[in-house]
Design an enzyme around this catalytic site. Structure first.
Site, PDB file in Angstrom:
ATOM      1  N   GLU A 444      -0.246 -87.835 -46.355  1.00 48.01           N
ATOM      2  CA  GLU A 444       0.949 -87.062 -46.150  1.00 48.01           C
ATOM      3  C   GLU A 444       1.198 -87.883 -44.657  1.00 48.01           C
ATOM      4  OE1 GLU A 444       2.474 -85.218 -48.597  1.00 48.01           O
ATOM      5  OE2 GLU A 444       3.933 -85.802 -47.298  1.00 48.01           O
TER       6      GLU A 444
HETATM    7  C1  LIG Z   1      -7.885 -87.918 -50.184  1.00 55.84           C
HETATM    8  C2  LIG Z   1      -6.807 -88.315 -51.299  1.00 55.84           C
HETATM    9  C3  LIG Z   1      -5.692 -87.606 -51.251  1.00 55.84           C
HETATM   10  C4  LIG Z   1      -4.251 -88.841 -51.382  1.00 55.84           C
HETATM   11  N1  LIG Z   1      -3.080 -88.002 -52.058  1.00 55.84           N
HETATM   12  C5  LIG Z   1      -2.605 -88.368 -52.549  1.00 55.84           C
HETATM   13  C6  LIG Z   1      -1.337 -87.701 -53.209  1.00 55.84           C
HETATM   14  O1  LIG Z   1      -1.100 -87.087 -54.185  1.00 55.84           O
HETATM   15  N2  LIG Z   1       0.084 -89.277 -53.360  1.00 55.84           N
HETATM   16  C7  LIG Z   1      -0.004 -90.277 -52.976  1.00 55.84           C
HETATM   17  O2  LIG Z   1       0.967 -91.132 -53.681  1.00 55.84           O
HETATM   18  N3  LIG Z   1      -0.632 -90.704 -52.221  1.00 55.84           N
HETATM   19  C8  LIG Z   1      -1.908 -89.674 -51.702  1.00 55.84           C
HETATM   20  N4  LIG Z   1      -2.771 -90.559 -50.896  1.00 55.84           N
HETATM   21  C9  LIG Z   1      -2.737 -91.554 -49.987  1.00 55.84           C
HETATM   22  C10 LIG Z   1      -2.366 -91.696 -48.576  1.00 55.84           C
HETATM   23  O3  LIG Z   1      -1.144 -90.623 -48.332  1.00 55.84           O
HETATM   24  C11 LIG Z   1      -2.688 -92.251 -47.878  1.00 55.84           C
HETATM   25  O4  LIG Z   1      -3.392 -92.771 -48.058  1.00 55.84           O
HETATM   26  C12 LIG Z   1      -1.739 -92.429 -46.069  1.00 55.84           C
HETATM   27  O5  LIG Z   1      -0.360 -92.587 -46.512  1.00 55.84           O
HETATM   28  C13 LIG Z   1      -2.389 -93.519 -46.057  1.00 55.84           C
HETATM   29  O6  LIG Z   1      -2.100 -95.579 -46.498  1.00 55.84           O
HETATM   30  P1  LIG Z   1      -2.997 -96.276 -46.490  1.00 55.84           P
HETATM   31  O7  LIG Z   1      -4.577 -96.077 -46.592  1.00 55.84           O
HETATM   32  O8  LIG Z   1      -2.328 -97.478 -47.219  1.00 55.84           O
HETATM   33  O9  LIG Z   1      -3.179 -96.797 -45.172  1.00 55.84           O
HETATM   34  P2  LIG Z   1      -2.612 -98.294 -44.625  1.00 55.84           P
HETATM   35  O10 LIG Z   1      -0.819 -97.415 -44.838  1.00 55.84           O
HETATM   36  O11 LIG Z   1      -2.782 -99.274 -45.220  1.00 55.84           O
HETATM   37  O12 LIG Z   1      -2.748 -98.090 -42.963  1.00 55.84           O
HETATM   38  C14 LIG Z   1      -3.689 -97.913 -42.194  1.00 55.84           C
HETATM   39  C15 LIG Z   1      -3.312 -97.816 -40.439  1.00 55.84           C
HETATM   40  O13 LIG Z   1      -2.796 -98.278 -40.568  1.00 55.84           O
HETATM   41  C16 LIG Z   1      -2.277 -97.706 -39.269  1.00 55.84           C
HETATM   42  N5  LIG Z   1      -0.153 -98.166 -39.856  1.00 55.84           N
HETATM   43  C17 LIG Z   1       0.088 -98.794 -41.347  1.00 55.84           C
HETATM   44  N6  LIG Z   1       1.250 -99.027 -40.403  1.00 55.84           N
HETATM   45  C18 LIG Z   1       1.128 -98.910 -38.867  1.00 55.84           C
HETATM   46  C19 LIG Z   1       2.620 -99.259 -38.127  1.00 55.84           C
HETATM   47  N7  LIG Z   1       3.619 -99.888 -39.134  1.00 55.84           N
HETATM   48  N8  LIG Z   1       2.606 -99.030 -37.329  1.00 55.84           N
HETATM   49  C20 LIG Z   1       1.166 -98.759 -36.212  1.00 55.84           C
HETATM   50  N9  LIG Z   1       0.175 -98.328 -37.325  1.00 55.84           N
HETATM   51  C21 LIG Z   1      -0.175 -98.592 -38.668  1.00 55.84           C
HETATM   52  C22 LIG Z   1      -1.966 -96.166 -40.106  1.00 55.84           C
HETATM   53  O14 LIG Z   1      -1.379 -95.215 -39.136  1.00 55.84           O
HETATM   54  C23 LIG Z   1      -3.824 -96.398 -40.491  1.00 55.84           C
HETATM   55  O15 LIG Z   1      -3.910 -95.928 -39.266  1.00 55.84           O
HETATM   56  C24 LIG Z   1      -3.916 -89.646 -50.723  1.00 55.84           C
HETATM   57  C25 LIG Z   1      -5.241 -90.064 -50.356  1.00 55.84           C
HETATM   58  C26 LIG Z   1      -6.182 -89.417 -50.054  1.00 55.84           C
HETATM   59  C27 LIG Z   1      -7.077 -90.403 -49.218  1.00 55.84           C
END
Ligand SMILES: Cc1cc2nc3c(=O)[nH]c(=O)nc-3n(C[C@H](O)[C@H](O)[C@H](O)COP(=O)(O)OP(=O)(O)OC[C@H]3O[C@@H](n4cnc5c(N)ncnc54)[C@H](O)[C@@H]3O)c2cc1C
Length: 606
Positions: A444
């Site tokens: 989220e």
């Molecule tokens: C148990 C679980 C349940 C989930 N449930 C859902 C769900 O129901 N529906 C759904 O759609 N998704 C869901 N998710 C996905 C979750 O919302 C994402 O994992 C989360 O938004 C982060 O995205 P990412 O993993 O791709 O990380 P990334 O976007 O790749 O980010 C990696 C790191 O880089 C940082 N970062 C990225 N961009 C920037 C920037 N511009 N500036 C500074 N820092 C940055 C982030 O803060 C993070 O630390 C779930 C994930 C998990 C693990």
């Protein structure tokens, strides 16, 4: 394992004495339904469900986890029966319109309910929580036909919902979404693509699952401006409300996770699944952002949930576990040693958890009132009113989500610390709380993204600091009112200094960011945490003021209750608020020390 006990005395203090929810309900178009007897019944009923149905399957659900077998997902033992009980009790429909079978009560009651449910069993609470996200989307953007088709079953809970945003290449940057939607002659779409990490994406609790999916139309512009929203049911709904044939959306696998192991996190494959456009084409992300606020407050609740549960586990242990003698002299002379609660450092661990759980709860309840007013705008079809309150809530949201989940995680860790080595082993259940809490700062919107949203979008770009000036203006008015009360002078003085500093820091960052664009990112986390400490201080000061008042004129609680509130406020101001100064100092440093190192020099070994 902590035995969960719903903190009804604290809940009632906040609802009746601190924030006067009855007066608040009187301002809402659906508020008359929430008379004090009804609210009381809801509180007692929720407590019963949480203590007797959800808490008992918290640890076993973690141990067993969810099962995946050839596309079929089974939740742990007891979850289906607990969900059936939840449905039979009408709990899903508490705050949804009566027109669709709900009870039409204000949204804040749903938040109060979900905090207790989430504390008793966060994994379980994920399932109805995702349904709420799905229902909010359909209610606000769906056609009448879509609402009539999906809402009654979702409100009942016999169907559940999901939010399908994330794909393997993107979670934060949804502009990269690749899932495609191909228009069909009959006005429907065929959806192709893979979504990952979808909470409640597949399970055995409900007879149908309604997915809300972000996808691109064939001619859509690149990036965030080319994303649309679709409803994709697992089973096609028939006109009579029963389910028809299976739609080709299937679960490829579920994740093996660190925590919330009873919540199924699914990989979903859409192989030409029938989808229905919801809202306007290419405006899907805007639509998602509309209820980002309420969804994020729902996740902020997880911060206080884990602080509360961890506290409920560690407090009795600290009273029983004996170790050495208190520095100020024996406290339990008949025993071999004194209980560890007599040691100042153990009290630091306990009081931090208590300050976060109760301070965070006050912050959430206040935000819940704003959410009620926002929802009332929707119910009345008054878009201007909706936008006004949504904007106000927009300032609180990243602070609540980012700060409270970080503090909740810290509190869960501190609860484990109270147990010493016994906290690290499974038996006492304290390590499960830490594992479950860990996800809250990631999904989220990560803490980093909340911080960027706060400083970049809401404070600098969106309002050029006005949101902070407005909020600190409210705090200063409170301080002005308290200055004549001798007991409150210290709190008011500290808050006044914070208000001046918060505005100065904002202005400095605004000026720095003009020359050094990376400053918005380099300062954002410190700015978020600073804002969180400042906001929590304001709510603790308000609780202290109310407690002094009720000690004086008499309240519904015993005097000891109000004294403990005042003492926790004093602890917060003396021991936790000073952390804000470290953040203040760090945030105004130029970004150079973060940005100067060449990427190839981050390591010389790999
Ligand atoms: C148990 C679980 C349940 C989930 N449930 C859902 C769900 O129901 N529906 C759904 O759609 N998704 C869901 N998710 C996905 C979750 O919302 C994402 O994992 C989360 O938004 C982060 O995205 P990412 O993993 O791709 O990380 P990334 O976007 O790749 O980010 C990696 C790191 O880089 C940082 N970062 C990225 N961009 C920037 C920037 N511009 N500036 C500074 N820092 C940055 C982030 O803060 C993070 O630390 C779930 C994930 C998990 C693990």
């Amino acid at each position: 394992m902590p035995t969960y006990k719903a903190p009804l005395r604290d809940v009632r203090f906040l609802m009746n004495e601190m924030f006067d929810f009855q007066a608040h309900f009187a301002t809402l178009s659906n508020g008359a339904l929430a008379d004090s007897d009804t609210v009381d019944m809801i509180l007692e009923g929720t407590a019963d469900l949480c203590e007797n149905v959800l808490a008992p399957i918290y640890q076993s659900g973690d141990e067993e986890g969810c099962h995946f077998d050839n596309g079929v997902v089974t939740t742990p033992k007891g979850y289906k029966a607990a969900y059936d009980q939840f449905v039979q009790g009408g709990w899903q429909g508490l705050s949804y319109p009566e027109q669709y079978g709900g009870q039409g009560l204000p949204m804040s009651l749903n938040l109060v309910k979900s905090e207790m449910m989430g504390t008793a069993n966060w994994s379980f609470t994920m399932y109805p929580g995702l349904s709420s996200g799905c229902m909010n989307t359909i209610l606000q953007y769906g056609t009448e036909e879509q609402k009539d088709t999906y809402m009654p079953k979702l409100v009942e809970g016999t169907w559940s919902g999901t939010m399908c945003l994330t794909e393997p290449q993107c979670g934060t940057d949804l502009g990269q979404v690749k899932t495609r939607a191909e228009p069909e002659a009959d006005g429907t779409y065929k959806i192709f693509g893979t979504k990952i990490f979808i909470s409640a994406g597949e399970h055995d609790l409900a007879e149908n699952i309604i997915h809300i999916v972000l996808a691109r139309l064939p001619d859509a512009p690149k990036g965030t401006k080319g994303i649309s929203l679709f409803i994709v049911p697992k089973f096609m709904p028939k006109a009579d409300g029963t389910i028809g044939e299976r739609n080709p959306v299937t679960c490829g696998s579920i994740e093996h996770k660190m925590g919330i192991r009873a919540s199924a996190t699914a990989v979903l494959n859409f192989d030409g699944a029938v989808g229905y456009l919801i809202g306007e084409p290419n405006k899907g992300l805007n639509a998602m952002f509309t209820f980002m606020n309420t969804a994020r407050i729902g996740t902020a609740v997880q911060g206080i949930a884990h602080a509360e549960l961890s506290y409920q586990g560690s407090l009795p242990y600290a009273k029983e576990r004996m170790s050495m003698r208190a520095l100020s002299g024996k406290k339990d002379p008949d025993k071999v040693a004194d209980a560890i609660i007599h040691h100042a450092d153990v009290r630091r661990l306990l009081l931090t958890q208590k300050a976060v759980a109760e301070g965070g709860r006050a912050m959430i309840y206040y935000a819940a009132q704003l959410a009620d007013k926002m929802t009332d705008g929707i119910l009345k079809g008054d878009h201007a009113e909706y936008e006004y309150w949504d904007d106000k809530l927009g300032f609180y949201t990243p602070i609540l989500k980012g700060f409270l989940t970080e503090m909740g995680l810290e509190s869960a860790n501190l609860g484990m610390q109270v147990f010493g080595g016994h906290g690290y082993i499974k038996e006492h259940g304290m390590e499960q709380i830490v594992r479950d809490a860990r996800i809250s700062t990631l999904y989220e919107g990560t803490t980093g993204i909340q911080a960027l949203d706060l400083l970049g979008r809401k404070v600098l770009l969106g309002s050029r600091g006005k949101v902070v000036r407005d909020f600190t203006g409210d705090i200063l008015k409170f301080c002005g009112r308290q200055a004549s009360h001798k007991n409150m002078r210290g709190f008011a003085w500290d808050l006044t200094k914070i208000c001046a500093q918060w505005n100065t820091l904002t202005l400095r960052l605004m000026l720095m960011a003009r020359k050094d664009r990376d400053v918005v990112s380099s300062a954002s986390n410190d700015y978020l945490m600073y804002s969180g400490y400042a906001m929590m201080a304001y709510f603790w000061a308000q609780m202290a003021a109310k407690s002094f008042e009720l000690l004086d004129k008499g309240g519904k609680e015993q005097p000891e209750f109000y004294q403990a509130k005042i003492q926790t406020a004093e602890f917060f101001f003396e021991r936790l608020l000073p952390r804000a100064q470290g953040h203040a100092e760090a945030m105004i440093k130029p970004s150079k020390s973060l940005m100067q190192m060449d990427i190839s020099n981050f390591s010389f070994d790999y």
